[in-house]
Design an enzyme around this catalytic site. Structure first.
Site, PDB file in Angstrom:
ATOM      1  N   ARG A 114       0.811  -1.222   0.000  1.00 36.10           N
ATOM      2  CA  ARG A 114       0.000   0.000   0.000  1.00 36.10           C
ATOM      3  C   ARG A 114       0.844   1.271   0.000  1.00 36.10           C
ATOM      4  NH1 ARG A 114      -2.225  -3.741  -0.941  1.00 36.10           N
ATOM      5  NH2 ARG A 114      -4.230  -4.577  -0.210  1.00 36.10           N
ATOM      6  N   SER A 145     -11.380  -0.140   2.171  1.00 37.02           N
ATOM      7  CA  SER A 145     -10.719  -0.588   3.402  1.00 37.02           C
ATOM      8  C   SER A 145     -10.049   0.617   4.056  1.00 37.02           C
ATOM      9  CB  SER A 145      -9.685  -1.669   3.086  1.00 37.02           C
ATOM     10  OG  SER A 145     -10.318  -2.819   2.563  1.00 37.02           O
ATOM     11  N   GLU A 181      -5.717   4.254   5.591  1.00 38.43           N
ATOM     12  CA  GLU A 181      -5.255   4.165   4.209  1.00 38.43           C
ATOM     13  C   GLU A 181      -5.564   5.416   3.393  1.00 38.43           C
ATOM     14  OE1 GLU A 181      -5.772   1.062   0.466  1.00 38.43           O
ATOM     15  OE2 GLU A 181      -5.953   0.332   2.513  1.00 38.43           O
TER      16      GLU A 181
END
Length: 368
Positions: free
Chosen positions: A177, A257, A358
């Site tokens: 990520r 998410s 995130e």
């Protein structure tokens, strides 16, 4: 608003449209956020480059917006110009499996086109909201696949020199990520190039939730399945979790998410295991002697259930999936921040594990 002379100059660019009415609630999948000073919609790469150069030369604060699926934006009026990427060309070379997509192309449309062409490699990334240009920035991933697995290069606009060039994927420091583009405004992704498989089969799949859906045995060393079969299975799984955007379903009014899966020392993973005592606790090797834990599993074991804090809340966990923080219809950024902070602090207090959000925060943060 823009200075009138600058507005006229930008409006004169072919492929540009000025928008004085749009809000960030209109531009993000969370449907939260206030109003920019102005918005500049760019339908071609050339228009995007020209508009950014003019705005940069005027030293104006910019926010580059694609699909808006990874943004948490503050309420109220924001001192920023929204540059909205609406480029959408996708080209596929069936002979060598190269796919090139403009930054503004809808990501799931790109995946769909690749599957229709019989190309494998990104089928596990079906249903992920957002635009193609965002995928290398945060190295989007799901079900054992990451964009870095297939990314060959990206076309970037350097905002210092305003030069356009193709940059090899190896220069992006891609990891879980993350890329070196994530926390900087120095460059804008204009296009991406992917190297896909040409035999009609998926990339090798790992055993797990998706593997069980596809009847994959743990004994299969490098299981592969037809790309369309994999895409259909992924979309079924994501829809069941409210992770495919549906305008009438508030469980999908989210940034996907919300927390990354934490990567921790084995000692901390052992401590979590000892505290919970579940033999099936998800933990995976993460390289460099680290382990990856499941953020959703930690959230649930910390006492936060689907739909928390319950009916009537303006922001809540999805009723289908604890890793999605959702807008139930009229949430403000402050409502989402309060929920995110409650979840993060609860997991930290219970397990000593810090969850990291995130999304990218604009004008607000989880610590506000």
């Amino acid at each position: 608003m823009l200075d009138s002379s600058l507005a006229q100059e930008i409006a004169a660019i072919d492929g540009v449209e000025l928008d004085s009415k749009v809000t960030f609630a209109d531009l993000t999948t969370l449907r939260i956020g206030g109003k920019p000073r102005s918005a500049v919609r760019c339908q071609t790469t050339e228009a995007l480059v020209s508009a950014i150069k003019l705005l940069d030369d005027a030293s104006l604060p910019l926010l580059i917006v694609g699909g808006g699926s990874n943004l948490v934006v503050a309420d109220g009026d924001l001192d920023v110009i929204a540059v909205i990427i609406e480029t959408d060309d996708v080209s596929i070379n069936l002979t060598d499996g190269l796919l090139t997509a403009d930054a503004g192309a809808v990501w799931d449309d790109v995946v769909h086109l690749s599957v229709d062409a019989g190309l494998g490699g990104i089928e596990c990334l079906s249903g992920i909201p957002g635009s193609a240009g965002a995928t290398p920035v945060q190295n989007v991933g799901a079900y054992g696949t990451e964009v870095s697995d297939v990314l060959t290069r990206v076309q970037l606009l350097d905002r210092t020199t305003h030069q356009v060039s193709w940059v090899d994927a190896s220069e992006l420091d891609l990891s879980y990520r993350y890329s070196n583009l994530k926390f900087t405004n120095r460059a804008v992704v204009l296009a991406i190039e992917l190297q896909l498989l040409t035999d009609g089969l998926s990339a090798p799949l790992r055993f797990g939730e998706l593997g069980r859906r596809l009847a994959i045995s743990e004994a299969e060393p490098h299981p592969r399945r037809p790309v369309r079969m994999v895409r259909d299975a992924v979309l079924e799984l994501r829809r069941a979790k409210g992770m495919v955007v549906e305008h009438t379903d508030h469980d999908t009014w989210s940034a996907g998410s919300f927390f990354t899966n934490p990567i921790v020392d084995p000692a901390l993973a052992d401590a979590v295991f000892e505290k919970v005592g579940e033999p099936t606790m998800p933990r995976f090797p993460a390289g460099d002697g680290k382990e990856k834990l499941s953020a959703a599993w930690l959230i649930e074991r910390a006492g936060f259930k689907k739909g928390h804090p319950g009916a009537g809340a303006k922001a809540s966990l999805s009723t289908k999936h604890t890793l999605a923080l959702t807008n139930r219809g009229d949430a403000r950024a402050s409502d989402l921040v309060a929920l995110a902070k409650e979840i993060r602090d609860g997991v930290l207090e219970t397990f000593g594990v810090t969850l990291v959000p995130e999304p990218v925060w604009i004008g607000i943060s989880i610590d506000d």
